[in-house]
Design a protein around this motif. Structure first.
Motif, PDB file in Angstrom:
ATOM      1  N   ALA A 110     -15.349  -3.460  -0.145  1.00  0.00           N
ATOM      2  CA  ALA A 110     -14.598  -3.252  -1.386  1.00  0.00           C
ATOM      3  C   ALA A 110     -14.878  -4.374  -2.389  1.00  0.00           C
ATOM      4  N   ASP A 111     -14.920  -5.608  -1.908  1.00  0.00           N
ATOM      5  CA  ASP A 111     -15.170  -6.744  -2.797  1.00  0.00           C
ATOM      6  C   ASP A 111     -16.574  -6.704  -3.388  1.00  0.00           C
ATOM      7  N   GLU A 112     -17.542  -6.345  -2.573  1.00  0.00           N
ATOM      8  CA  GLU A 112     -18.936  -6.384  -3.019  1.00  0.00           C
ATOM      9  C   GLU A 112     -19.347  -5.148  -3.814  1.00  0.00           C
ATOM     10  N   LEU A 113     -18.967  -3.959  -3.337  1.00  0.00           N
ATOM     11  CA  LEU A 113     -19.441  -2.716  -3.958  1.00  0.00           C
ATOM     12  C   LEU A 113     -18.438  -2.103  -4.928  1.00  0.00           C
ATOM     13  N   LYS A 114     -17.207  -2.617  -4.923  1.00  0.00           N
ATOM     14  CA  LYS A 114     -16.160  -2.129  -5.824  1.00  0.00           C
ATOM     15  C   LYS A 114     -15.896  -0.634  -5.613  1.00  0.00           C
ATOM     16  N   VAL A 115     -15.708  -0.256  -4.344  1.00  0.00           N
ATOM     17  CA  VAL A 115     -15.416   1.141  -4.001  1.00  0.00           C
ATOM     18  C   VAL A 115     -14.107   1.192  -3.209  1.00  0.00           C
ATOM     19  N   PRO A 116     -13.395   2.322  -3.231  1.00  0.00           N
ATOM     20  CA  PRO A 116     -12.125   2.432  -2.507  1.00  0.00           C
ATOM     21  C   PRO A 116     -12.339   2.590  -0.998  1.00  0.00           C
ATOM     22  N   ILE A 117     -11.548   1.860  -0.229  1.00  0.00           N
ATOM     23  CA  ILE A 117     -11.629   1.898   1.237  1.00  0.00           C
ATOM     24  C   ILE A 117     -10.237   2.199   1.787  1.00  0.00           C
ATOM     25  N   PHE A 118     -10.181   3.169   2.704  1.00  0.00           N
ATOM     26  CA  PHE A 118      -8.916   3.556   3.334  1.00  0.00           C
ATOM     27  C   PHE A 118      -8.959   3.242   4.833  1.00  0.00           C
ATOM     28  N   LEU A 119      -7.846   2.785   5.379  1.00  0.00           N
ATOM     29  CA  LEU A 119      -7.726   2.530   6.812  1.00  0.00           C
ATOM     30  C   LEU A 119      -7.132   3.747   7.515  1.00  0.00           C
ATOM     31  N   PRO A 130       0.022   6.990  -6.535  1.00  0.00           N
ATOM     32  CA  PRO A 130       0.355   5.698  -5.918  1.00  0.00           C
ATOM     33  C   PRO A 130       0.401   5.742  -4.396  1.00  0.00           C
ATOM     34  N   GLN A 131       0.727   6.925  -3.839  1.00  0.00           N
ATOM     35  CA  GLN A 131       0.776   7.046  -2.381  1.00  0.00           C
ATOM     36  C   GLN A 131      -0.612   6.937  -1.749  1.00  0.00           C
ATOM     37  N   TRP A 132      -1.638   7.098  -2.580  1.00  0.00           N
ATOM     38  CA  TRP A 132      -3.008   7.063  -2.063  1.00  0.00           C
ATOM     39  C   TRP A 132      -3.796   5.892  -2.637  1.00  0.00           C
ATOM     40  N   LYS A 133      -3.084   4.814  -2.954  1.00  0.00           N
ATOM     41  CA  LYS A 133      -3.767   3.601  -3.370  1.00  0.00           C
ATOM     42  C   LYS A 133      -4.616   3.094  -2.199  1.00  0.00           C
ATOM     43  N   PRO A 134      -5.878   2.805  -2.410  1.00  0.00           N
ATOM     44  CA  PRO A 134      -6.744   2.349  -1.310  1.00  0.00           C
ATOM     45  C   PRO A 134      -6.217   1.075  -0.658  1.00  0.00           C
ATOM     46  N   ASP A 135      -6.495   0.910   0.611  1.00  0.00           N
ATOM     47  CA  ASP A 135      -6.123  -0.320   1.311  1.00  0.00           C
ATOM     48  C   ASP A 135      -6.941  -1.500   0.807  1.00  0.00           C
ATOM     49  N   PHE A 136      -8.171  -1.207   0.395  1.00  0.00           N
ATOM     50  CA  PHE A 136      -9.039  -2.212  -0.210  1.00  0.00           C
ATOM     51  C   PHE A 136      -9.783  -1.566  -1.367  1.00  0.00           C
ATOM     52  N   GLY A 137     -10.070  -2.349  -2.386  1.00  0.00           N
ATOM     53  CA  GLY A 137     -10.885  -1.846  -3.479  1.00  0.00           C
ATOM     54  C   GLY A 137     -10.083  -1.211  -4.604  1.00  0.00           C
ATOM     55  N   PRO A 138     -10.774  -0.733  -5.641  1.00  0.00           N
ATOM     56  CA  PRO A 138     -10.135  -0.219  -6.854  1.00  0.00           C
ATOM     57  C   PRO A 138      -9.596   1.197  -6.693  1.00  0.00           C
ATOM     58  N   ILE A 168      -6.409  11.759   5.249  1.00  0.00           N
ATOM     59  CA  ILE A 168      -7.034  10.969   4.186  1.00  0.00           C
ATOM     60  C   ILE A 168      -8.136  11.760   3.491  1.00  0.00           C
ATOM     61  N   ARG A 169      -8.863  12.555   4.277  1.00  0.00           N
ATOM     62  CA  ARG A 169     -10.020  13.259   3.726  1.00  0.00           C
ATOM     63  C   ARG A 169      -9.647  14.601   3.087  1.00  0.00           C
ATOM     64  N   GLN A 170      -8.388  14.969   3.142  1.00  0.00           N
ATOM     65  CA  GLN A 170      -7.958  16.243   2.553  1.00  0.00           C
ATOM     66  C   GLN A 170      -8.305  16.282   1.064  1.00  0.00           C
ATOM     67  N   GLY A 171      -8.908  17.363   0.628  1.00  0.00           N
ATOM     68  CA  GLY A 171      -9.370  17.470  -0.746  1.00  0.00           C
ATOM     69  C   GLY A 171     -10.811  17.029  -0.903  1.00  0.00           C
ATOM     70  N   GLU A 172     -11.283  16.301   0.106  1.00  0.00           N
ATOM     71  CA  GLU A 172     -12.667  15.825   0.197  1.00  0.00           C
ATOM     72  C   GLU A 172     -13.116  15.057  -1.054  1.00  0.00           C
ATOM     73  N   TYR A 173     -14.407  14.961  -1.210  1.00  0.00           N
ATOM     74  CA  TYR A 173     -14.986  14.208  -2.334  1.00  0.00           C
ATOM     75  C   TYR A 173     -14.529  14.785  -3.671  1.00  0.00           C
ATOM     76  N   GLU A 174     -14.505  16.124  -3.748  1.00  0.00           N
ATOM     77  CA  GLU A 174     -14.177  16.786  -5.013  1.00  0.00           C
ATOM     78  C   GLU A 174     -12.758  16.488  -5.479  1.00  0.00           C
ATOM     79  N   LEU A 228     -11.071  13.604  -4.688  1.00  0.00           N
ATOM     80  CA  LEU A 228     -10.764  12.172  -4.582  1.00  0.00           C
ATOM     81  C   LEU A 228     -10.356  11.559  -5.924  1.00  0.00           C
ATOM     82  N   LYS A 229     -10.955  11.996  -7.022  1.00  0.00           N
ATOM     83  CA  LYS A 229     -10.661  11.418  -8.331  1.00  0.00           C
ATOM     84  C   LYS A 229      -9.179  11.550  -8.658  1.00  0.00           C
ATOM     85  N   GLU A 230      -8.613  12.744  -8.442  1.00  0.00           N
ATOM     86  CA  GLU A 230      -7.190  12.951  -8.712  1.00  0.00           C
ATOM     87  C   GLU A 230      -6.324  12.253  -7.678  1.00  0.00           C
ATOM     88  N   LYS A 231      -6.777  12.225  -6.440  1.00  0.00           N
ATOM     89  CA  LYS A 231      -6.013  11.600  -5.356  1.00  0.00           C
ATOM     90  C   LYS A 231      -5.782  10.116  -5.634  1.00  0.00           C
TER      91      LYS A 231
END
Length: 539
Positions: free
Chosen positions: A118-127, A158-166, A143-149, A151-154
């Motif tokens: 998350a620090d290096e690539l600036k991507v969202p990471i979920f545990l 606030p309930q889906w704030k990543p554990d690490f990253g933006p 976590i993967r519900q809704g898949e890639y398509e 993810l933007k809305e997810k």
């Protein structure tokens, strides 16, 4: 020798068609110091590749981070399509305890990986799984519900704030789920039918079933149905989260049962990535019991499991490359240097000017040969038409003798190791500390030959029965075996007795001496009975 702690990492990347990208990720892992890449399993229909590598905790985290960098650079999720659910370039990255590590250690690996990526690539990471403490986002499917398509809305929730990253969506990458879990087996059963029919079977067997009111039959099983173009058949694709509760052979049998009810053919099955040896031995034992087979050799059990589950139906299943126990097994010349020597080398080192190996190691070797000759005598009787009526008896007698033979082999090195510990104990500084270390080391030096005696002594009840029923063409083999076993027990007894003179704990002395003397007496009486039976047989 103290073996290094070992963690397994099984990252899944959303690329299964572009070989140059697949190879680039492999190279990143292989070039990470301390990491051993065990398996690369790409799928064209799923457009996904599963990598399996192992190493010490810090090395495995480095390997996963290096692989994530390559995925970030080379995989474009805006162009990705595939059968498998996914939400990111490096879709999921679990850490699994293999040896001498705890689940907490693996949770720490996941958190360190997530923080660094998350620090290096600036991507969202979920545990997920053991690394997550939030019930609504603990399972991968949650976590993967809704898949890639989706993810933007997810990420806006606030309930889906990543554990690490933006919380910002990165279109080319998506997001990654990382965590710690126990060994998962990715297992697919091949169905000669449609995707819908395979999914219908998946709904029947997976734990979640169709709904909370209509759960499936098998615990710790997740699954769905899909069609694999390159195989030209459908699959019930499953994750077995606890193979000790629901092993592959049970899943295979249940899917086969449902397929028969739908008038569909099952064409074997497939394991994606690696599998624990235990899971295949469980399958072998199931079919051995079901079909009244007699197989005790591990390699043959593995072969039986591969055949009955049809594990080579999609691609050749090579046990040396697909069973994780074989992939990470240290060279026996390191872990058991004496037992791995040639006969000539062992005898030469035994006769050299060193106090170890000595009588204790020799006693263990002789006892192991005794048990082995007993098993051999059984094999020389079993399966022969002349002695066909004795097959049930040989099936009863051969396995425990074979097991005793194998159990005695490690005592060859254990006895020498115990002696070396005694030598080291005398170098401990401090009077009280040295005294405690020496007493502890001598107790271990006693428990090892006592263990040799116990294992060897367990053979007598089987050897007595074998003497009554064996093929008399092997009479001398059994006689030599029994005499070897008795000699091994006697030699181990002498090692117990000489080391007891160094012990101050009187209760320990009395307990051990009584037990050792009883085993020795039982051994002497038993060999007399065996030899008498053999000499008095008329056939």
């Amino acid at each position: 020798m103290v073996l290094k702690p070992l963690v397994e990492c099984v990252p899944n990347f959303s690329e299964g068609r572009n070989q140059s990208i697949i190879d680039a990720i492999s190279t990143a892992i292989k070039n990470t110091p301390g990491c051993t890449l065990l398996d690369v399993d790409p799928g064209k229909s799923t457009n996904r590749t599963v990598y399996t590598f192992v190493g010490e905790p810090s090395a495995v985290v480095d390997g996963a981070v290096n692989a994530a960098r390559v995925a970030f650079k080379l995989i474009d999720m805006t162009q990705h399509k595939g059968e498998h659910p996914r939400m990111g370039a490096l879709d999921v990255c679990p850490f699994v305890p293999v040896r001498d590590v705890t689940m907490e250690d693996c949770v720490n690996c996941a958190k360190e990986f997530g923080r660094r990526v998350a620090d290096e690539l600036k991507v969202p990471i979920f545990l997920y799984e053991e690394a997550s403490t939030q019930p609504h986002r603990k399972q991968l499917r949650q976590i993967r519900q809704g898949e890639y398509e989706g993810l933007k809305e997810k990420l806006k929730d606030p309930q889906w704030k990543p554990d690490f990253g933006p919380t910002e969506f990165v279109p080319s990458y998506g997001g990654t789920v990382t965590g710690a879990r126990y060994f998962l087996i990715a297992y697919n059963v091949n169905i000669l039918g449609t995707k819908e029919q395979a999914h219908r079977i998946a709904l029947n067997v997976r734990e979640a079933g169709r709904s909370e009111k209509e759960p499936g039959r098998l615990k710790f099983v997740k699954g769905l149905g899909w069609y694999v173009d390159e195989y030209n058949m459908a699959q019930v694709s499953m994750n077995l989260d606890n193979y000790r509760i629901t092993p592959p052979h049970i899943v295979f049998e249940e899917c086969s049962k449902d397929a028969r009810e739908l008038n569909l053919a099952v064409a074997g099955s497939e394991i994606v990535g690696l599998v624990p040896l235990e899971a295949l031995l469980m399958a072998a034992d199931y079919y051995i019991k079901k079909e009244s087979l007699f197989i005790i050799d591990e390699a043959l059990k593995v072969r039986l499991a591969i055949d009955r589950l049809g594990l080579s139906s999609c691609s050749q299943f090579d046990p040396k490359k697909r069973i994780i126990d074989y992939m990470v097994q240290e060279d026996l010349t390191i872990t058991q240097p004496l037992a791995s020597m040639s006969v000539r080398s062992f005898i030469e080192v035994l006769g050299s000017r060193t106090p170890a190996p000595g009588g204790g190691s020799a006693a263990a070797l002789v006892a192991a040969m005794g048990a082995g000759l007993g098993a051999m005598t059984g094999w020389m009787t079993y399966g022969k038409k002349k002695f066909e009526a004795l097959d049930p008896i040989m099936r009863e007698l051969i396995p425990p003798l074979d097991k005793a033979m194998r159990d005695l082999i490690p005592y060859i090195d254990a006895d020498t190791n115990a002696f070396n510990e005694v030598i080291r104990a005398f170098s401990v500084k401090g009077v009280q500390e040295k005294e405690q270390a020496v007493e502890k080391a001598y107790k271990q030096a006693i428990n090892v030959p006592l263990g040799t005696m116990k294992v060897a002594s367990s053979c007598w009840v089987h050897l007595l029965k074998l003497a009554e029923h064996c093929n008399m063409a092997s009479k001398s083999d059994l006689e030599v075996g029994c005499k070897s076993l008795e000699t091994g027990i006697w030699g181990a007894h002498r090692n117990v007795m000489i080391n007891l003179t160094e012990i101050k704990d009187q209760t320990f002395i009395q307990t051990v001496q009584t037990e050792a003397d009883q085993i020795l007496e039982f051994s002497q009486k038993s060999i007399e009975k065996v030899l008498s039976i053999l000499n008095n047989r008329k056939d």
